[in-house]
Scaffold this motif. Sequence first.
Motif, PDB file in Angstrom:
ATOM      1  N   LEU A   1       5.824   7.987  -6.121  1.00 56.36           N
ATOM      2  CA  LEU A   1       5.656   6.595  -6.283  1.00 56.36           C
ATOM      3  C   LEU A   1       4.834   6.166  -7.500  1.00 56.36           C
ATOM      4  O   LEU A   1       3.848   6.763  -8.054  1.00 56.36           O
ATOM      5  CB  LEU A   1       4.895   6.193  -5.114  1.00 56.36           C
ATOM      6  CG  LEU A   1       5.460   5.834  -3.546  1.00 56.36           C
ATOM      7  CD1 LEU A   1       4.261   5.783  -2.595  1.00 56.36           C
ATOM      8  CD2 LEU A   1       6.404   4.738  -3.826  1.00 56.36           C
TER       9      LEU A   1
ATOM     10  N   ALA B   1       4.333   2.081   1.873  1.00 54.99           N
ATOM     11  CA  ALA B   1       5.316   2.515   0.965  1.00 54.99           C
ATOM     12  C   ALA B   1       5.899   3.931   1.412  1.00 54.99           C
ATOM     13  O   ALA B   1       7.204   4.010   1.343  1.00 54.99           O
ATOM     14  CB  ALA B   1       5.000   2.771  -0.417  1.00 54.99           C
TER      15      ALA B   1
ATOM     16  N   ALA C   1       1.289  10.144  -2.915  1.00 51.80           N
ATOM     17  CA  ALA C   1       2.195   9.367  -3.848  1.00 51.80           C
ATOM     18  C   ALA C   1       3.034  10.212  -4.624  1.00 51.80           C
ATOM     19  O   ALA C   1       4.140   9.914  -5.237  1.00 51.80           O
ATOM     20  CB  ALA C   1       1.727   8.254  -4.320  1.00 51.80           C
TER      21      ALA C   1
ATOM     22  N   ASP D   1      -2.477   4.715  -5.016  1.00 50.44           N
ATOM     23  CA  ASP D   1      -2.493   6.100  -5.660  1.00 50.44           C
ATOM     24  C   ASP D   1      -2.990   7.262  -4.685  1.00 50.44           C
ATOM     25  O   ASP D   1      -3.857   8.154  -5.394  1.00 50.44           O
ATOM     26  CB  ASP D   1      -2.894   6.095  -7.081  1.00 50.44           C
ATOM     27  CG  ASP D   1      -2.661   7.511  -7.828  1.00 50.44           C
ATOM     28  OD1 ASP D   1      -1.646   7.940  -7.615  1.00 50.44           O
ATOM     29  OD2 ASP D   1      -3.388   7.774  -8.682  1.00 50.44           O
TER      30      ASP D   1
ATOM     31  N   THR E   1       2.381   3.750  -8.666  1.00 52.75           N
ATOM     32  CA  THR E   1       1.397   2.895  -7.933  1.00 52.75           C
ATOM     33  C   THR E   1      -0.003   2.702  -8.541  1.00 52.75           C
ATOM     34  O   THR E   1      -0.326   3.345  -9.519  1.00 52.75           O
ATOM     35  CB  THR E   1       0.959   3.926  -6.508  1.00 52.75           C
ATOM     36  OG1 THR E   1      -0.163   3.198  -5.853  1.00 52.75           O
ATOM     37  CG2 THR E   1       0.541   5.353  -7.168  1.00 52.75           C
TER      38      THR E   1
ATOM     39  N   SER F   1       0.815  -1.101  -0.139  1.00 55.26           N
ATOM     40  CA  SER F   1      -0.089   0.111  -0.005  1.00 55.26           C
ATOM     41  C   SER F   1       0.788   1.183  -0.065  1.00 55.26           C
ATOM     42  O   SER F   1       2.068   1.177   0.473  1.00 55.26           O
ATOM     43  CB  SER F   1      -1.014  -0.070   1.259  1.00 55.26           C
ATOM     44  OG  SER F   1      -0.296   0.422   2.356  1.00 55.26           O
ATOM     45  N   ASP F   2       0.345   2.221  -0.477  1.00 60.03           N
ATOM     46  CA  ASP F   2       0.998   3.746  -0.496  1.00 60.03           C
ATOM     47  C   ASP F   2       1.589   4.000   0.878  1.00 60.03           C
ATOM     48  O   ASP F   2       2.510   4.471   1.169  1.00 60.03           O
ATOM     49  CB  ASP F   2      -0.039   4.803  -0.915  1.00 60.03           C
ATOM     50  CG  ASP F   2      -0.083   4.579  -2.790  1.00 60.03           C
ATOM     51  OD1 ASP F   2       0.804   3.744  -3.166  1.00 60.03           O
ATOM     52  OD2 ASP F   2      -0.639   5.274  -3.259  1.00 60.03           O
TER      53      ASP F   2
ATOM     54  N   ILE G   1       7.066  -0.313  -6.628  1.00 60.82           N
ATOM     55  CA  ILE G   1       5.575  -0.192  -7.089  1.00 60.82           C
ATOM     56  C   ILE G   1       4.958  -0.215  -5.941  1.00 60.82           C
ATOM     57  O   ILE G   1       5.034  -1.392  -5.033  1.00 60.82           O
ATOM     58  CB  ILE G   1       5.026  -1.346  -7.982  1.00 60.82           C
ATOM     59  CG1 ILE G   1       5.984  -1.061  -9.755  1.00 60.82           C
ATOM     60  CG2 ILE G   1       3.695  -1.331  -8.710  1.00 60.82           C
ATOM     61  CD1 ILE G   1       5.679  -1.854 -10.830  1.00 60.82           C
ATOM     62  N   SER G   2       3.740   0.332  -5.841  1.00 57.86           N
ATOM     63  CA  SER G   2       2.807   0.188  -4.621  1.00 57.86           C
ATOM     64  C   SER G   2       1.379   0.397  -4.966  1.00 57.86           C
ATOM     65  O   SER G   2       1.002   0.139  -6.213  1.00 57.86           O
ATOM     66  CB  SER G   2       3.066   1.562  -3.715  1.00 57.86           C
ATOM     67  OG  SER G   2       2.254   1.441  -2.559  1.00 57.86           O
ATOM     68  N   VAL G   3       0.497   0.418  -4.256  1.00 55.97           N
ATOM     69  CA  VAL G   3      -0.847   0.096  -4.468  1.00 55.97           C
ATOM     70  C   VAL G   3      -1.665   1.298  -3.825  1.00 55.97           C
ATOM     71  O   VAL G   3      -1.408   1.645  -2.712  1.00 55.97           O
ATOM     72  CB  VAL G   3      -1.537  -1.058  -4.009  1.00 55.97           C
ATOM     73  CG1 VAL G   3      -2.875  -1.252  -4.219  1.00 55.97           C
ATOM     74  CG2 VAL G   3      -0.775  -2.356  -4.650  1.00 55.97           C
TER      75      VAL G   3
END
Length: 336
Positions: free
Chosen positions: A285, A249, A278, A274, A287, A245-246, A270-272
Amino acid sequence: MVTIREIAKQSGFSSATISRLFKGDESLAITPKTKEKIITTALTMGYDRSKIKTTLYKIAVLFWLSESEVQEDVFFRNLKDGLKKYGKIAGMELVFISREKGIESIPEDVSGFIAIGPITKEELTVLYEKGIKGVVRGINPTPKLFDTVDSNTREMTREAIDLFLAEGFTKIGFIGGKFFNPSTKKEELDNRERAFREHLANKGLLNEKYIFTKGKFTMETGIELAKEMVDSLKDDLPEACFIASDTIAVGALQGFNDKGVFLPNQMALISVNDYEMAKFVTPPLSTFHIDIEEMAKSTIDLLSDQLVYPRDITKTILLSANLVVRKSFIPFTNSN
């Protein structure tokens, strides 16, 4: 075009009663069941929902999250706002109920519920036995009893790995939190970690030493795990890392920076989610953008569908997401 007279004939109630109800006459004395029957009959017949000025349904939103969890995670704040927005459009009166109050505090006149957060199988079974229609947002321990709306995080995880592999990275790491099962009171693998392990194992590239997970999805978790990764692996860091997750992150970026690891030169990320933040961290990031507004809309739509057109089967909606490319990972195809 469906008329009020036709609705009266079908429902068994007078045209005058239906007309007053649809105009939002608050002095009209009818029971919640009568109101629901009239409105459901009208909508089933194809009557224009926008012409009904009264609240159609009272919906309990089981917000099974603490205030601190909501404040810390922008996802849930935005989801709550989205539910209010689309609930209003659908003619729903949303009653938010906290985990502390429990399902016992659900009003008797509700037509349905939406569950947000770690609800138990036992709680959902009680609601099912009461005949209340509902939608679970997120992990649903009773998918055959209630509809589900969630993000397709498993697919996002697989896509992130494939993007890393396409860049020639073979040492791929994972940083994430754990799923706390409210029924067993134990921590379990999050769906993203499961997908990560399965996909890399299928590629013959899974390496346990590159996986760091624990606790909640917080920035503190990210800071701690990034530092643990550097302290444990030293110069043998992964070439790329997928972060669950951001929120985690952002903490991981701080942890890596504190340890003198420079990103993305030493490791791609890479994250999740947005989240807005971010864009502003260093490096910004890359994302997956989860459309929270669409998630709220889909949740309301599924519940509306059940209330108007009752069915014996359940539905599951998994929302996909697109990667927003920023500096923490730029695929070769985007670098030209």
